[in-house]
Design a protein around this motif. Structure first.
Motif, mmCIF file in Angstrom:
data_model
loop_
_atom_site.group_PDB
_atom_site.id
_atom_site.type_symbol
_atom_site.label_atom_id
_atom_site.label_comp_id
_atom_site.label_asym_id
_atom_site.label_seq_id
_atom_site.Cartn_x
_atom_site.Cartn_y
_atom_site.Cartn_z
ATOM 1 N N ILE A 66 14.805 -3.745 -3.391
ATOM 2 C CA ILE A 66 14.838 -2.284 -3.269
ATOM 3 C C ILE A 66 14.559 -1.605 -4.612
ATOM 4 C CG2 ILE A 66 16.322 -0.296 -2.723
ATOM 5 C CD1 ILE A 66 17.428 -2.036 -0.372
ATOM 6 N N PRO A 67 15.155 -2.046 -5.711
ATOM 7 C CA PRO A 67 14.838 -1.399 -6.990
ATOM 8 C C PRO A 67 13.362 -1.456 -7.373
ATOM 9 C CG PRO A 67 16.840 -2.677 -7.212
ATOM 10 C CD PRO A 67 16.244 -3.018 -5.860
ATOM 11 N N ILE A 68 12.653 -2.524 -6.985
ATOM 12 C CA ILE A 68 11.246 -2.654 -7.399
ATOM 13 C C ILE A 68 10.271 -2.405 -6.251
ATOM 14 C CG2 ILE A 68 11.769 -4.085 -9.407
ATOM 15 C CD1 ILE A 68 10.876 -6.543 -7.804
ATOM 16 N N ASN A 69 10.772 -1.818 -5.160
ATOM 17 C CA ASN A 69 9.912 -1.317 -4.093
ATOM 18 C C ASN A 69 9.094 -2.385 -3.369
ATOM 19 O OD1 ASN A 69 8.802 0.660 -2.449
ATOM 20 N ND2 ASN A 69 7.202 1.200 -3.910
ATOM 21 N N ILE A 70 9.723 -3.519 -3.118
ATOM 22 C CA ILE A 70 9.059 -4.540 -2.302
ATOM 23 C C ILE A 70 9.965 -4.951 -1.143
ATOM 24 C CG2 ILE A 70 7.460 -5.451 -4.044
ATOM 25 C CD1 ILE A 70 9.559 -7.707 -4.544
ATOM 26 N N ASP A 71 10.874 -4.064 -0.791
ATOM 27 C CA ASP A 71 11.812 -4.354 0.283
ATOM 28 C C ASP A 71 11.137 -4.242 1.641
ATOM 29 O OD1 ASP A 71 11.935 -1.521 -0.784
ATOM 30 O OD2 ASP A 71 12.884 -1.212 1.162
ATOM 31 N N LEU A 151 3.599 -4.092 -11.912
ATOM 32 C CA LEU A 151 2.936 -3.065 -12.728
ATOM 33 C C LEU A 151 1.540 -3.530 -13.131
ATOM 34 C CD1 LEU A 151 5.860 -1.872 -15.039
ATOM 35 C CD2 LEU A 151 4.771 -0.574 -13.192
ATOM 36 N N GLU A 152 1.424 -4.800 -13.480
ATOM 37 C CA GLU A 152 0.144 -5.356 -13.928
ATOM 38 C C GLU A 152 -0.851 -5.531 -12.781
ATOM 39 O OE1 GLU A 152 -1.093 -9.740 -15.143
ATOM 40 O OE2 GLU A 152 0.252 -8.827 -16.629
ATOM 41 N N PHE A 157 -1.442 -5.971 -4.642
ATOM 42 C CA PHE A 157 -0.560 -7.125 -4.830
ATOM 43 C C PHE A 157 0.816 -6.833 -4.243
ATOM 44 C CE2 PHE A 157 2.411 -9.832 -7.095
ATOM 45 C CZ PHE A 157 1.761 -11.052 -7.150
ATOM 46 N N ARG A 158 1.348 -5.647 -4.495
ATOM 47 C CA ARG A 158 2.662 -5.255 -3.967
ATOM 48 C C ARG A 158 2.672 -5.334 -2.439
ATOM 49 N NH1 ARG A 158 5.672 -1.026 -1.920
ATOM 50 N NH2 ARG A 158 3.828 0.238 -1.611
ATOM 51 N N LEU A 159 1.623 -4.826 -1.811
ATOM 52 C CA LEU A 159 1.538 -4.858 -0.352
ATOM 53 C C LEU A 159 1.425 -6.289 0.176
ATOM 54 C CD1 LEU A 159 -0.794 -1.779 0.258
ATOM 55 C CD2 LEU A 159 1.697 -1.919 0.567
ATOM 56 N N ARG A 160 0.752 -7.153 -0.571
ATOM 57 C CA ARG A 160 0.643 -8.559 -0.165
ATOM 58 C C ARG A 160 1.999 -9.266 -0.270
ATOM 59 N NH1 ARG A 160 -4.001 -10.433 -3.823
ATOM 60 N NH2 ARG A 160 -3.607 -12.491 -2.928
ATOM 61 N N VAL A 161 2.796 -8.922 -1.286
ATOM 62 C CA VAL A 161 4.155 -9.480 -1.397
ATOM 63 C C VAL A 161 4.974 -9.056 -0.183
ATOM 64 C CG1 VAL A 161 6.352 -9.370 -2.674
ATOM 65 C CG2 VAL A 161 4.187 -9.619 -3.925
ATOM 66 N N ILE A 162 4.901 -7.769 0.158
ATOM 67 C CA ILE A 162 5.653 -7.252 1.304
ATOM 68 C C ILE A 162 5.218 -7.952 2.593
ATOM 69 C CG2 ILE A 162 6.028 -5.198 2.745
ATOM 70 C CD1 ILE A 162 5.967 -3.567 0.099
ATOM 71 N N GLU A 163 3.929 -8.163 2.745
ATOM 72 C CA GLU A 163 3.428 -8.838 3.946
ATOM 73 C C GLU A 163 3.973 -10.265 4.039
ATOM 74 O OE1 GLU A 163 2.011 -9.656 7.473
ATOM 75 O OE2 GLU A 163 2.045 -7.647 6.595
ATOM 76 N N LEU A 164 3.979 -10.979 2.932
ATOM 77 C CA LEU A 164 4.537 -12.336 2.941
ATOM 78 C C LEU A 164 6.029 -12.307 3.267
ATOM 79 C CD1 LEU A 164 2.762 -14.077 -0.088
ATOM 80 C CD2 LEU A 164 2.432 -14.529 2.362
ATOM 81 N N GLU A 172 10.797 -14.730 -4.441
ATOM 82 C CA GLU A 172 10.208 -15.568 -5.489
ATOM 83 C C GLU A 172 9.116 -16.489 -4.937
ATOM 84 O OE1 GLU A 172 13.760 -13.741 -7.123
ATOM 85 O OE2 GLU A 172 13.359 -14.737 -5.233
ATOM 86 N N PRO A 173 9.325 -17.135 -3.780
ATOM 87 C CA PRO A 173 8.220 -17.918 -3.215
ATOM 88 C C PRO A 173 6.986 -17.082 -2.869
ATOM 89 C CG PRO A 173 10.297 -18.664 -2.292
ATOM 90 C CD PRO A 173 10.600 -17.418 -3.093
ATOM 91 N N ALA A 174 7.187 -15.831 -2.464
ATOM 92 C CA ALA A 174 6.039 -14.956 -2.179
ATOM 93 C C ALA A 174 5.239 -14.701 -3.450
ATOM 94 C CB ALA A 174 6.513 -13.639 -1.558
ATOM 95 N N PHE A 175 5.934 -14.387 -4.545
ATOM 96 C CA PHE A 175 5.245 -14.178 -5.823
ATOM 97 C C PHE A 175 4.531 -15.458 -6.253
ATOM 98 C CE2 PHE A 175 7.544 -10.267 -6.177
ATOM 99 C CZ PHE A 175 6.838 -9.501 -7.096
#
Length: 194
Positions: A66-71, A151-152, A157-164, A172-175
């Motif tokens: 939640i703090p980094i907006n990938i919830d 950020l980088e 990338f953020r949306l792909r993390v959320i999808e995974l 961590e496995p998603a990243f």
């Protein structure tokens, strides 16, 4: 269909821009007040219920997605604590939160930790205590690394993390999957030089 997808991307982009400032201070939850709706909700729940104040002597830090907006919809509010004395920590958890909805405490001998879970109106809350100062705990270190990567790497990338994550991956496995890291994702992320 294209209109709907375009609207979702616009919504997600707006959601991302509201809370991805390069220099957030994660030690003070005030940043949530100006975040997306879920972050504002989290701020309200935490402050109105005095959750961090009740944990103040354990140096609490809100960590996780939640703090980094990938919830995702099922993401909880993760709070880590410095608990050098487990029995004192357990007593405090019972005293402050024991009457909360579905309150439960568990111990993990592998991590020498204590965890409490309960539900509020909008969130599941997980409080984790370990005999390691909070800024040195892996959950906090992982979040800072993941935030720098987001950020980088940007919005796609953020949306792909959320999808995974929606497919069942832990954070961590998603990243690690998206970055092509091999080995234990929790350890490999900590090795990244950013």
């Amino acid at each position: 269909m294209a209109f709907i997808l375009s609207g979702l991307l616009t919504l997600n982009t707006a959601r991302n821009k509201s809370c991805m400032a390069p220099n957030l201070n994660f030690l003070d939850i005030a940043y949530l007040e100006n975040g997306n709706e879920r972050q504002k909700n989290a701020y309200q729940v935490l402050t109105e219920n005095g959750i961090l104040e009740k944990l103040n002597c354990f140096t609490p830090i809100l960590v996780g997605t939640i703090p980094i907006n990938i919830d995702i919809e099922s993401s909880d509010l993760d709070i880590i604590c410095y608990a050098p004395n487990q029995e004192n920590f357990i007593q405090s958890l019972n005293y402050n939160f024991g009457k909360e909805n579905q309150f439960i405490i568990s111990k993990n001998t592998t991590f020498n930790s204590v965890k409490a879970n309960f539900f509020t109106a909008d969130f599941e809350i997980e409080i984790f205590g370990q005999n390691i100062p909070t800024q040195q705990q892996n959950a906090y270190r992982h979040m800072l690394i993941e935030y720098k990567i987001l950020l980088e790497k940007g919005e796609d990338f953020r949306l792909r993390v959320i999808e995974l994550k929606r497919q069942g991956y832990k954070t961590e496995p998603a990243f690690a999957k998206l970055l092509g890291l091999r080995g234990d994702p929790y350890e490999e992320l900590l090795k990244l030089k950013l």
